[in-house]
Design a protein around this motif. Sequence first.
Motif, PDB file in Angstrom:
ATOM      1  N   VAL A   1       0.870  -1.177   0.000  1.00 57.25           N
ATOM      2  CA  VAL A   1       0.000   0.000   0.000  1.00 57.25           C
ATOM      3  C   VAL A   1       0.900   1.218   0.000  1.00 57.25           C
ATOM      4  O   VAL A   1       1.730   1.370   0.893  1.00 57.25           O
ATOM      5  N   ALA A   2       0.775   2.080  -0.996  1.00 58.23           N
ATOM      6  CA  ALA A   2       1.690   3.220  -1.116  1.00 58.23           C
ATOM      7  C   ALA A   2       0.920   4.527  -1.180  1.00 58.23           C
ATOM      8  O   ALA A   2      -0.168   4.599  -1.757  1.00 58.23           O
ATOM      9  N   GLY A   3       1.484   5.553  -0.587  1.00 57.16           N
ATOM     10  CA  GLY A   3       0.848   6.869  -0.648  1.00 57.16           C
ATOM     11  C   GLY A   3       1.112   7.650   0.627  1.00 57.16           C
ATOM     12  O   GLY A   3       1.603   7.100   1.621  1.00 57.16           O
TER      13      GLY A   3
ATOM     14  N   LEU B   1       3.078  -4.199   3.312  1.00 58.98           N
ATOM     15  CA  LEU B   1       4.133  -3.194   3.250  1.00 58.98           C
ATOM     16  C   LEU B   1       3.470  -1.843   3.017  1.00 58.98           C
ATOM     17  O   LEU B   1       2.652  -1.697   2.112  1.00 58.98           O
ATOM     18  N   HIS B   2       3.826  -0.885   3.846  1.00 58.16           N
ATOM     19  CA  HIS B   2       3.241   0.454   3.751  1.00 58.16           C
ATOM     20  C   HIS B   2       4.359   1.413   3.347  1.00 58.16           C
ATOM     21  O   HIS B   2       5.279   1.670   4.126  1.00 58.16           O
ATOM     22  N   ALA B   3       4.281   1.907   2.108  1.00 53.93           N
ATOM     23  CA  ALA B   3       5.284   2.861   1.615  1.00 53.93           C
ATOM     24  C   ALA B   3       4.666   4.243   1.729  1.00 53.93           C
ATOM     25  O   ALA B   3       3.875   4.668   0.879  1.00 53.93           O
TER      26      ALA B   3
ATOM     27  N   ALA C   1       4.334  -3.419   7.870  1.00 55.54           N
ATOM     28  CA  ALA C   1       5.713  -2.954   8.020  1.00 55.54           C
ATOM     29  C   ALA C   1       5.933  -1.763   7.115  1.00 55.54           C
ATOM     30  O   ALA C   1       5.350  -1.681   6.033  1.00 55.54           O
ATOM     31  N   GLU C   2       6.755  -0.839   7.548  1.00 53.17           N
ATOM     32  CA  GLU C   2       7.061   0.317   6.705  1.00 53.17           C
ATOM     33  C   GLU C   2       8.016  -0.133   5.607  1.00 53.17           C
ATOM     34  O   GLU C   2       8.875  -0.985   5.830  1.00 53.17           O
ATOM     35  N   ALA C   3       7.839   0.450   4.442  1.00 53.04           N
ATOM     36  CA  ALA C   3       8.728   0.115   3.322  1.00 53.04           C
ATOM     37  C   ALA C   3       9.054   1.382   2.569  1.00 53.04           C
ATOM     38  O   ALA C   3       8.342   2.381   2.659  1.00 53.04           O
ATOM     39  N   SER C   4      10.146   1.342   1.847  1.00 53.75           N
ATOM     40  CA  SER C   4      10.490   2.492   1.016  1.00 53.75           C
ATOM     41  C   SER C   4      11.246   1.993  -0.200  1.00 53.75           C
ATOM     42  O   SER C   4      11.662   0.831  -0.249  1.00 53.75           O
ATOM     43  N   GLY C   5      11.400   2.871  -1.174  1.00 53.36           N
ATOM     44  CA  GLY C   5      12.122   2.475  -2.364  1.00 53.36           C
ATOM     45  C   GLY C   5      12.824   3.661  -2.985  1.00 53.36           C
ATOM     46  O   GLY C   5      12.636   4.806  -2.561  1.00 53.36           O
ATOM     47  N   GLU C   6      13.614   3.360  -3.984  1.00 55.70           N
ATOM     48  CA  GLU C   6      14.321   4.408  -4.720  1.00 55.70           C
ATOM     49  C   GLU C   6      13.326   5.315  -5.429  1.00 55.70           C
ATOM     50  O   GLU C   6      12.288   4.852  -5.884  1.00 55.70           O
ATOM     51  N   THR C   7      13.679   6.581  -5.526  1.00 54.85           N
ATOM     52  CA  THR C   7      12.903   7.507  -6.349  1.00 54.85           C
ATOM     53  C   THR C   7      13.230   7.212  -7.811  1.00 54.85           C
ATOM     54  O   THR C   7      14.334   6.759  -8.113  1.00 54.85           O
ATOM     55  N   ALA C   8      12.272   7.455  -8.671  1.00 56.58           N
ATOM     56  CA  ALA C   8      12.491   7.227 -10.101  1.00 56.58           C
ATOM     57  C   ALA C   8      13.754   7.947 -10.552  1.00 56.58           C
ATOM     58  O   ALA C   8      13.982   9.092 -10.190  1.00 56.58           O
ATOM     59  N   SER C   9      14.564   7.241 -11.359  1.00 56.93           N
ATOM     60  CA  SER C   9      15.854   7.817 -11.763  1.00 56.93           C
ATOM     61  C   SER C   9      15.684   8.945 -12.775  1.00 56.93           C
ATOM     62  O   SER C   9      16.437   9.908 -12.779  1.00 56.93           O
TER      63      SER C   9
END
Lengths: 273, 317
Positions: B46-48, B68-70, B177-185
Motif C-alpha cells: 500500500v503506497a501513498g 508493506l506500507h510505503a 511494516a514500513e517500506a520504502s524504495g528508490e525515487t524514479a531515476s
Amino acid sequence: DLDGSHLVFMHSLPQLCKMANLRILVGVKRVIDYAVKIRVKPDSSGVVTDGVKHSMNPFCEIAMEEAVRLKEKKLAKEIIAVSCGPTQAQETIRTALAMGADRGVHVEVTGKEYENMTPLHVSKILAKLATDQEANLIILGKQSIDGDNNQTGQMTAALLDWPQATFASELTKENDHLKVVREIDGGLETIKVTLPAVITADLRLNEPRYATLPNIMKAKKKKIAKHKAADFGVDLASTVKVVSVEDPPVRQAGQKVESTEELVAKLKESGVI
Amino acid sequence: MFQRVSRRAFSVLVVAEHEAGKIGQGTLAAVTAAKQINSGPVTVLVAGSDAAAAAEAAGKISGVDNVLHAKDAKYDHAVAEQVSALLVSLQKANNYTHILGTASNEGKNFIPRAAALLDAQPISDIVSVVSADTFVRPVYAGNALATVQSTDAVKILTVRPTAFEKAAAEGGSAAVAEASGETASGPASTWKEDQIVKSDRPDLGSAKRVVAGGRGMKSGENFEMLYKLADKMGAAVGASRAAVDAGFVPNELQIGQTGKVVAPELYLAVGLSGAVQHLAGMKDSKVITCINKDPEAPIFQVSDYGLEGDLFKEVPA
C-alpha cells in the motif's frame, strides 16, 4: 526607411525554429481488421490470419493523427512511422506516410519469430530506434486490438527512462513539456510530462483523417528504411510462449419477451431482482 | 542418484489499489489469484502519503500474510514512474516470484513499466491461473482465450477483477511494516488535477447490477431515464463507446474492450446494439437482458431475455 517589422521577424524566427522541435516516432501495427469475426484455428495454435482483412490498429491511427496535427501546428519537424512485422507491415507504414509521416522504418520480423514477438521486444526496438533517430516524442496507440496488452508504450518509456502519459484524451504542448489529460478509472486526470516523453493514445484523443488520393500518391515517394531486430541489438527469443488458443465459453441462447412486465417477471424468477 | 533441485520459495507481491482508507475490489480479486498461484506468502503493498488506514485494512484481508506500507507523497495518484521504481526496489530486496496488479487503468499504467525495468514480459488481464507459470488471458476483444506460459524469473501480471472471487475483507491479521524504495531515476510526470464525478451509485466495476445505454438513447438528457431506473434497482450506470463518443455520458462509464470490464448479476442493455467490442466488456455477466427496437441487433444473441421494442416506451418508469 525600414520600420521595425523585419526586426520583429528576425527575433521571432529563432523562436519559431525552437517551437518546431519535435521529432516524433509513431508506432503503427498491422492487425486483423476490427470488423472481422476472428476464428480460432482447429489445432488451438492461434487465430486464423491467412486471407483475412488486415488494417492499421485503430489506436495507432489515432497516434498517427495526433503526430500529424502537431506537425500542422508547426510544433513538430518530422514524423517517423515504424512497424515491426512481416512484409505486409509496409502497407501499414505506407498508410502512415499517406496520413502525413515523413519517412518509415520497417523492422522485418516473420514467421514463428513474429508469432512469438512480445511488447517487450517491440519496446526494446522502439527505444533503440528513438535514441538512434534522436526522437524526442513517441506516440503509440494505447493497445492493439489483437493482443489487447496495453504495455508497449509503458515499457518503451521505462527503457528510455522517459516519463509516460498513457490513455491520453487530450494533448497540449506547453514550451518544453506536454499537458496531457488522461482517462483514468474514475474519470479524467491532468498531468504534465517534460520532453522527451512517451504518450499512448486513447479513443477520444482525436478522429483520424482518411488518407486522400493525392497523399497516397505522394506517400509512394517517401522512404521506408528496412531493418531487422538484430540491428537494434534485440534478440527475439521470448520468455513467454503461447501454449494454446481457444474459443471462449459460449452463452446459452436466450428468449424474447413481449413486454416490460414479462421481462420483470422473468428477472424475478431468476432471482436477480 | 537422487538429485536435490533447489527451488526458490514462492512469494507474491500484490500492489493494492486504495482510496480513502478502503482497499479496492480489484485488489481483493488479485489476492484470490495470488492464493491460486502458489502456497507462498502473500504480501500486499500500500503506497501513498495518507494510506495508513488502507494499510491496516489490507492486513485484515483473509489470506494476506504481510503488508508493506510505503508512506510517501510521491506515490499519490499512483504516479507510474515512482510506483514502478518502488516495485523494482522491493523486487531487488525481496526477490518475489510473482508481482500482481489490478487490470484497471491504474494498474495497467505502472505494471508494464515495472516489468520492463525488471526485463520481464508482463502478462495482462489474466482471467484464470493454470499453474504458477501458466495463465489464461483474453485476446481479440475476448473472442479467443490464450493460455500462456512464462519462464521469467519474476512473473508480472495484472488480474481481471471480474474473473476472480473477491477475498474476504475480514479475517486476516497480517502485520504492517514500513517500506520504502528508490525515487524514479528519470523525470516523473507531475499530477495536476483530477476530474472525477462522485456518485452515490455503486461502483461500475463491481456493481451487482448494471444498466447500460447506447447510441439509441439519442442524448445525454435521455440518460436521466436510466439513472432513475438504476437508482430504483440499486444499479450502476454504464454506456457503450458510441454513447461516450457522442458526449451523452463521461468516459468512465464506457464498458468494452478498451473500457471497463464488468460481470454483474444483472446487465440491462438499453438502446445498445452490442458490437463485438462492447460485448468484450460484459459478456460474462450472469443474466443479460436488453431493450432494443432492432431485432437484428447483436445484443439479442447474448441476452437471456430480450425485449424488442422502443426504449422510450418500454423502459420501466
